[in-house]
Each structure stands twice: as C-alpha cells, then as structure tokens.
Design a protein around this motif. Structure first.
Motif, mmCIF file in Angstrom:
data_model
loop_
_atom_site.group_PDB
_atom_site.id
_atom_site.type_symbol
_atom_site.label_atom_id
_atom_site.label_comp_id
_atom_site.label_asym_id
_atom_site.label_seq_id
_atom_site.Cartn_x
_atom_site.Cartn_y
_atom_site.Cartn_z
ATOM 1 N N UNK A 120 0.857 -1.280 0.054
ATOM 2 C CA UNK A 120 -0.063 0.043 0.196
ATOM 3 C C UNK A 120 1.076 1.282 0.146
ATOM 4 N N UNK A 121 0.534 2.308 -0.730
ATOM 5 C CA UNK A 121 1.142 3.359 -0.751
ATOM 6 C C UNK A 121 0.146 4.440 -0.308
ATOM 7 N N UNK A 122 0.656 5.246 0.665
ATOM 8 C CA UNK A 122 0.057 6.358 1.345
ATOM 9 C C UNK A 122 0.660 7.786 0.969
ATOM 10 N N UNK A 123 0.193 8.693 0.121
ATOM 11 C CA UNK A 123 0.747 9.983 -0.028
ATOM 12 C C UNK A 123 0.169 10.976 0.773
ATOM 13 N N UNK A 124 1.213 11.592 1.457
ATOM 14 C CA UNK A 124 1.147 12.662 2.392
ATOM 15 C C UNK A 124 0.939 14.132 1.710
ATOM 16 N N UNK A 125 0.166 14.779 2.140
ATOM 17 C CA UNK A 125 -0.203 16.060 1.590
ATOM 18 C C UNK A 125 1.026 17.186 1.560
ATOM 19 N N UNK A 126 1.967 16.917 2.631
ATOM 20 C CA UNK A 126 2.819 17.951 2.873
ATOM 21 C C UNK A 126 4.033 17.236 3.654
ATOM 22 N N UNK A 142 -15.588 17.107 5.796
ATOM 23 C CA UNK A 142 -16.061 15.979 6.522
ATOM 24 C C UNK A 142 -15.911 14.613 5.640
ATOM 25 N N UNK A 143 -15.301 13.667 6.129
ATOM 26 C CA UNK A 143 -15.407 12.547 5.491
ATOM 27 C C UNK A 143 -14.046 12.107 4.884
ATOM 28 N N UNK A 144 -13.330 13.190 4.640
ATOM 29 C CA UNK A 144 -12.153 12.807 4.192
ATOM 30 C C UNK A 144 -10.844 12.476 4.865
ATOM 31 N N UNK A 145 -9.653 12.340 4.411
ATOM 32 C CA UNK A 145 -8.681 11.928 5.280
ATOM 33 C C UNK A 145 -7.289 12.827 5.108
ATOM 34 N N UNK A 146 -6.568 12.861 5.760
ATOM 35 C CA UNK A 146 -5.363 13.769 5.964
ATOM 36 C C UNK A 146 -4.175 12.738 6.536
#
Length: 346
Positions: A120-126, A142-146
């Motif tokens: 699994x690849x998890x891409x960070x926003x920053x 709401x409902x999204x992920x960070x």
C-alpha cells in the motif's frame, strides 16, 4: 388521445477521495505529493516476466508487464536486478494524492501467472521539516482523510501523534515500532520521516496537532493546524445534478430538468359534448382511425414552475408551484375553436 408523460431523473453520488484503510498485515510505504516513490521487493525465484499493477494484476490495472530488465510507462517504471536475491524495484514519479492505494508487483514464468507481493502507498499532503516560519494549515472536508509527513534530522525510538502539545491526555497514538494504529489515527515511520494520518474526518477534528519523535539524547516535534468543514451538499432544492432522459418529441421547460413526452396506445379523436351549434365541415381530418401519425400532432409546452421537491406529492401541495402537463393538440380547420381541442392536467 391516450398520453403518458415520463419524467426520469438520475442522481449521482460523489465519493470522497482519501488515503486507503490499512491493516497490520499489509506492507506500507509512504510518499509526498510532488515527490518520487521507489521501493524494492525480493523474490525467491527468477521470472521472465516482470509485472507492476494497481490492485490486482488484471485488465487495465496492469501498469507494466515486460520481459525486459527495465521498462517505463508514463510515470511508472520497473527494474530487475540480482543482488544475491531476485530484486524487483518499482517507481512512481511526481506523486499525486490519487496515487494512494494498493499495488502489486512480481516475477512470473509466463504472462498469465506470477508470484505477487501486495503493498500500500499512502501519499502525504505535505512534508514538515521545521523550516517553515508559519504554522502549516490544512483545510479539509468531513469524510475525507489527511496524512502529514514530519521530517527529523535525528533518529528516535518513541513516536507520538498528539492533539495539542503532547501533554497528559493529548496522545492519540504512541509506539516504538515502525507503525501503529488507534481507531482513526495512524503512525508510520519510514526513512527518517514520521507520517501521521487521520481518516474519516469530522468537524470536531478541527484543531492543532503535533508529531513527536523522541530519541535517547534529544527530541523534536512538528506542529500543524487542521480545519474541517462540511462537505458540499449535492442535494439542493433545484437538483443541480438531476438530468432527465428525453424520449419522443422535445418539450420546453422552466427548471433544471427536461421531461420526456411519450405517446402510447392508439391515437383517437377526443369525444365532444353535444352542442346546439351546427356541425362544422372540415376539408381533412387531422387524426384518422387508420393509425398514428406523429407528424400531424402539435405538442404544447410543459411548464415546471420553480418549486421545492420536498414531497413526493409536490404537485398538489399548497406550498409548491404549479406543474402543468399539456397533451398534444390535433390540427383541424381554423373554424373550430382551439381551446376545445386542448387537454391539460394541473
């Protein structure tokens, strides 16, 4: 005249994009938006075919399938080498948030069978490196992920993810391992970067957070702010996402949907009430008993007044606008009054 009016509206649901849910059994890798990803995987036996796929290796999910030692397709590349074991390295350049998800790669003796490894690849926003003068702020729905990456110059054993300043009762996740999860909160440690995640965000998640790395001689932290607002409501009273199929002759409407007007059954001349007026002779009847001829029909306007679709019986509610369905009219001689041949249902 038998007329059936058909109004078909289609509603589309939009899905929030976010980082995938992961389990302890999965191989987890991280990246940052705009950066490059590369990972190597070892296999016990060689293979003529090298494969790199998104999720399962079938159909359009196959990103690369080659017999060459190395290959590239767009942002995706693959490379095979012998280093005492059979190593297959896969790469993705210029990561985007949509690259988050499950992947597979493997070696195979044929293109139809392969020994695959899933990850699994998890891409960070920053990526927070401590060099920013201002507190990093993230606006989410709401409902999204960070997912946020925290880069540290010194290694550490204890990893913490906290709400606030990591005081008593502020800890969300704490571990000495490379990854840990507690409910909607995740920690992952990869190549000197501590990645922290929150899934299924709610408005109550708004606030200040800290990722904390503690070593034997020093500790460091990175702070960031999150503001969570309600996702846009697609169910508006004027139904902006509503579309209607148009079958048969077109109709003019005022509103967000265009209804279809479908003729079924036989075309019969309407019965007229007895009148004291003398009969009117016409040169040609507009509709005959021999069969339907839609070219001889004039279709009147269907008018939807602006109204709220709050009730399934909205057309008859006293708080809603009037809806008029108009049936086709029959062409006859101009000597016959037009209104006697006009059928409407309110």
């Amino acid at each position: 005249m038998k007329v059936r009016h058909t109004l078909i509206c289609c509603f589309f649901l939009s899905l929030q994009e976010g980082n995938p849910e992961v389990t302890d059994a999965q191989i987890l890798h991280y990246g940052v938006i705009g950066g490059d990803f590369k990972a190597g995987f070892s296999f016990n036996s060689p293979g003529t075919w090298k494969m790199f796929c998104r999720e399962e290796c079938e159909g359009e999910n196959i990103l690369i399938n080659t017999t060459d030692v190395r290959a590239q397709t767009g942002r995706y590349s693959i490379e095979y080498e012998w280093t005492g074991s059979h190593v297959l390295s896969v790469s993705i350049s210029k990561l985007t948030e949509s690259d988050s998800g499950q992947y597979s790669c493997g070696l195979a003796g044929s293109s139809s069978s392969a020994s695959l490894t899933q990850f699994v690849i998890v891409v960070a926003e920053a990526l927070l490196d401590g060099n920013d003068d201002q507190l990093k702020h993230f606006d989410k729905e709401t409902g999204s992920s960070l997912t946020v990456g925290c880069s540290f110059n010194q290694p550490g054993n204890t990893k913490l993810f906290c709400r606030g300043k990591c005081g008593q009762g502020d800890g969300l996740v704490q571990t000495n391992d490379v990854k840990a999860q507690s409910g909607r909160y995740n920690i992952g440690y990869d190549s000197g970067v501590l990645y922290v995640s929150i899934t299924q965000l709610t408005k109550s998640d708004s606030g200040r957070y800290r990722c904390y790395l503690s070593g034997s001689s020093s500790s460091s932290f990175r702070d960031f702010q999150v503001t969570v607002t309600d996702a846009p409501n697609i169910y508006k009273s004027n139904f902006p996402l509503c579309s209607c199929s148009a079958a048969g002759p077109s109709a003019t409407t005022t509103g967000s949907c265009t209804p279809s007007l479908t003729l079924t059954g036989s075309t019969e001349q309407p019965e007229r009430a007895a009148s004291a007026d003398p009969p009117v002779e016409t040169e040609q009847a507009a509709v005959t008993e021999e069969g339907d001829d839609s070219s001889k029909l004039t279709y009147s306007e269907v008018n939807f007044s602006k109204r709220t679709f709050g009730s399934p019986n909205g057309a008859s509610s006293g708080n809603t606008g009037e809806v008029i369905y108009s049936a086709p009219r029959v062409h006859v001689s101009s000597d016959v009054r037009d209104d006697s041949l006009y059928s409407s249902v309110a």
